[in-house]
Each structure stands twice: as C-alpha cells, then as structure tokens.
Design a protein around this motif. Structure first.
Motif, PDB file in Angstrom:
ATOM      1  N   VAL A  33       1.248 -12.116 -16.790  1.00  0.00           N
ATOM      2  CA  VAL A  33       2.176 -11.047 -17.163  1.00  0.00           C
ATOM      3  C   VAL A  33       2.165 -10.960 -18.682  1.00  0.00           C
ATOM      4  O   VAL A  33       2.400 -11.975 -19.371  1.00  0.00           O
ATOM      5  N   GLY A  34       1.883  -9.776 -19.213  1.00  0.00           N
ATOM      6  CA  GLY A  34       1.894  -9.595 -20.660  1.00  0.00           C
ATOM      7  C   GLY A  34       1.033 -10.630 -21.365  1.00  0.00           C
ATOM      8  O   GLY A  34      -0.033 -11.023 -20.885  1.00  0.00           O
ATOM      9  N   VAL A  62       0.954  -5.385 -16.836  1.00  0.00           N
ATOM     10  CA  VAL A  62       0.829  -4.874 -18.201  1.00  0.00           C
ATOM     11  C   VAL A  62       2.208  -4.729 -18.839  1.00  0.00           C
ATOM     12  O   VAL A  62       3.152  -4.216 -18.223  1.00  0.00           O
ATOM     13  N   ARG A  63       2.310  -5.186 -20.075  1.00  0.00           N
ATOM     14  CA  ARG A  63       3.511  -4.998 -20.890  1.00  0.00           C
ATOM     15  C   ARG A  63       3.125  -4.150 -22.103  1.00  0.00           C
ATOM     16  O   ARG A  63       2.381  -4.598 -22.975  1.00  0.00           O
ATOM     17  N   SER A  70      -3.767  -9.442 -27.173  1.00  0.00           N
ATOM     18  CA  SER A  70      -3.092 -10.680 -26.792  1.00  0.00           C
ATOM     19  C   SER A  70      -2.939 -10.776 -25.278  1.00  0.00           C
ATOM     20  O   SER A  70      -3.019 -11.864 -24.698  1.00  0.00           O
ATOM     21  N   GLN A  71      -2.753  -9.648 -24.615  1.00  0.00           N
ATOM     22  CA  GLN A  71      -2.678  -9.649 -23.152  1.00  0.00           C
ATOM     23  C   GLN A  71      -4.034  -9.977 -22.532  1.00  0.00           C
ATOM     24  O   GLN A  71      -4.133 -10.752 -21.573  1.00  0.00           O
ATOM     25  N   LEU A  72      -5.070  -9.382 -23.079  1.00  0.00           N
ATOM     26  CA  LEU A  72      -6.409  -9.639 -22.556  1.00  0.00           C
ATOM     27  C   LEU A  72      -6.789 -11.101 -22.760  1.00  0.00           C
ATOM     28  O   LEU A  72      -7.444 -11.711 -21.902  1.00  0.00           O
ATOM     29  N   LEU A  73      -6.368 -11.682 -23.873  1.00  0.00           N
ATOM     30  CA  LEU A  73      -6.639 -13.093 -24.129  1.00  0.00           C
ATOM     31  C   LEU A  73      -5.945 -13.968 -23.085  1.00  0.00           C
ATOM     32  O   LEU A  73      -6.534 -14.930 -22.570  1.00  0.00           O
ATOM     33  N   ASP A  90      -1.557  -4.003 -13.333  1.00  0.00           N
ATOM     34  CA  ASP A  90      -0.332  -3.603 -12.646  1.00  0.00           C
ATOM     35  C   ASP A  90       0.546  -2.820 -13.609  1.00  0.00           C
ATOM     36  O   ASP A  90       1.049  -3.360 -14.592  1.00  0.00           O
ATOM     37  N   ALA A  91       0.727  -1.529 -13.335  1.00  0.00           N
ATOM     38  CA  ALA A  91       1.503  -0.646 -14.204  1.00  0.00           C
ATOM     39  C   ALA A  91       2.827  -0.326 -13.541  1.00  0.00           C
ATOM     40  O   ALA A  91       2.896   0.526 -12.650  1.00  0.00           O
TER      41      ALA A  91
END
Length: 250
Positions: A33-34, A62-63, A70-73, A90-91
């Motif tokens: 998450v995020g 997704v946040r 940073s989310q992809l990392l 997830d949106a």
C-alpha cells in the motif's frame, strides 16, 4: 470464465489446497500500500497459492499522496524474486485535500512507470477499480482506452440487504452501467466481497476472469487439451441386415 479469489491479511491463515480443491484457478494477493506498507501475509499467500497449483498475481494499493517512485520501490521490494506475471494497481483511495486532476495524474504516472518496469519482464500490468471511485476521480481520459492494461473491475449488484447467494454473480454479464468510465473492456470481475469458500474463515472477494485474459497472463489455456485417445464404437446389427449406415453427428 475462470474462478479466482483476491486476498490480504484480512483472510488470515489460508488453506490453499482446499481453495484449489474447490475449483479456484487463480489468486491475486495484496503486496503493498503506497510507499509505507507491505502486507505481512503476502509471501505466505503467494507461496501457498503457487504450491497449491493456482496461478498467482499481486496487487498494490495506489496512494496519490505518495510519490510514484517511492511506491514503485516499495512494490518492487515486495515482489523481488517472485517473478510475477500479473501486477495490478488498485485505484480506490482519494486522499483528503487533493484535486481530481492531481489524483488522476498520480494514477496515470503510477500506471506508466509500473508498466515500464514490469512489461519488459513479461508481466501484465492492470488496473482494479469500481465505477463509484473511478468515474469521479479519473473520469474520461485518453490513456485509459489507449494504453495496454488489463482491466479488473468491482461491481457487486443486487440487493445488498436482501437474501441472495453471494457466491454467485448478480448478473450473467455485468451491465455497461457498472463498467468504469472510459474502460475499453473488462477482463476480470470481482462480483462479491462476501464469498464463502473452503479454506478461509470468514468472507473473501470472489472473481471471474475471461478465458482469453487468463491465457494471456499466464500463457496457458484454462481448458484441458482435447483427448487424443481413439473413440471406440460398438455397433450391433441384425444378422440379416443388408445395408449398414453409420452417421456421425456433430
């Protein structure tokens, strides 16, 4: 269509052989998450589903208020070494104080960057959402119809307070009114959050996936190959028969 489930820590410890034995063919497991959370059951769910013979995918919530990189990392760290064939974004989160434009742009870039990283690794990248969230937050966008994503929608339908079999979809096919705005099609359909299946205590999300999407993601046909065994036919005729006619019906 092919039956599957999606799971997170809320399902607790799962008996994956029981899931497979009940006829479910795929599982999509929450990974992250995020940029701040990794689901503590992700590895156990991934390994358990895979070892039970299910096809496995992962999803990331997704946040829009966290940076895309940073989310992809965070997502890459969770999936490292698992060789995913399906990564779903997830949106469904609208951070307070963010405009519709900023939320839509954040999701656009998250989708683009995730595809740039995972598609070269032969993973399909998809979106999960529902019309109630997607329509006001993303709206009609050119990239939605133009980019080669897999599309997984949530649409439950039916009387939410009445009695019905929640393990069965509300419609044979979901009506166009429940498909999120601008989607070119739907490939998978989460039709309930109240499913009850062997191997899980409590409720679980149930899904149907189109055969062609299943084959595209995991490179296998969901149907067993046709038998190559010869067909044996026994014909009994009267001894005084002069003509025997055999017709094959197709």
């Amino acid at each position: 269509m092919i039956k599957g489930i999606d799971v997170s820590r809320y399902q607790g410890v799962i008996d994956w052989p029981a899931i497979a034995g009940a006829g479910y063919k795929f599982a999509i497991c929450r990974a992250t998450v995020g940029n701040y959370y990794t689901d503590p059951t992700f590895e156990a769910n991934w390994d358990g589903a895979k070892n039970a013979g299910l096809q496995v995918g992962a999803y990331h919530v997704v946040r829009a208020d966290n940076s895309v990189e940073s989310q992809l990392l965070r997502l890459r760290g969770a999936l490292d070494g698992n060789n995913p064939k399906l990564v779903v974004l997830d949106a469904e989160v609208s951070p307070a104080g963010m405009s519709q434009f900023d939320i839509e742009r954040a999701h656009y870039w998250m989708g683009r960057r995730t595809r740039e990283f995972y598609n070269p690794l032969d993973a399909e990248v998809g979106w999960y959402s529902a019309a109630w969230w997607w329509n006001p937050n993303v709206k009609q966008q050119g990239w939605v119809a133009g980019d080669p994503f897999l599309w997984w929608m949530a649409a439950y339908g039916g009387d939410q307070n009445g009695e019905r079999d929640w393990n069965q979809p509300a419609w044979p096919e979901p009506p166009a009114s429940v498909v999120p705005l601008g989607w070119p099609r739907w490939d998978a359909w989460q039709y309930t959050s109240r499913g009850v299946v062997p191997g899980i205590v409590g409720n679980v999300d149930l899904n149907l996936m189109k055969d062609e999407a299943f084959a595209q993601i995991w490179g296998i046909s969901p149907l067993p190959p046709p038998s190559t065994e010869p067909i044996k036919v026994t014909v009994t005729v009267p001894a005084d028969a002069e003509i025997i006619e055999i017709r094959r019906q197709t």
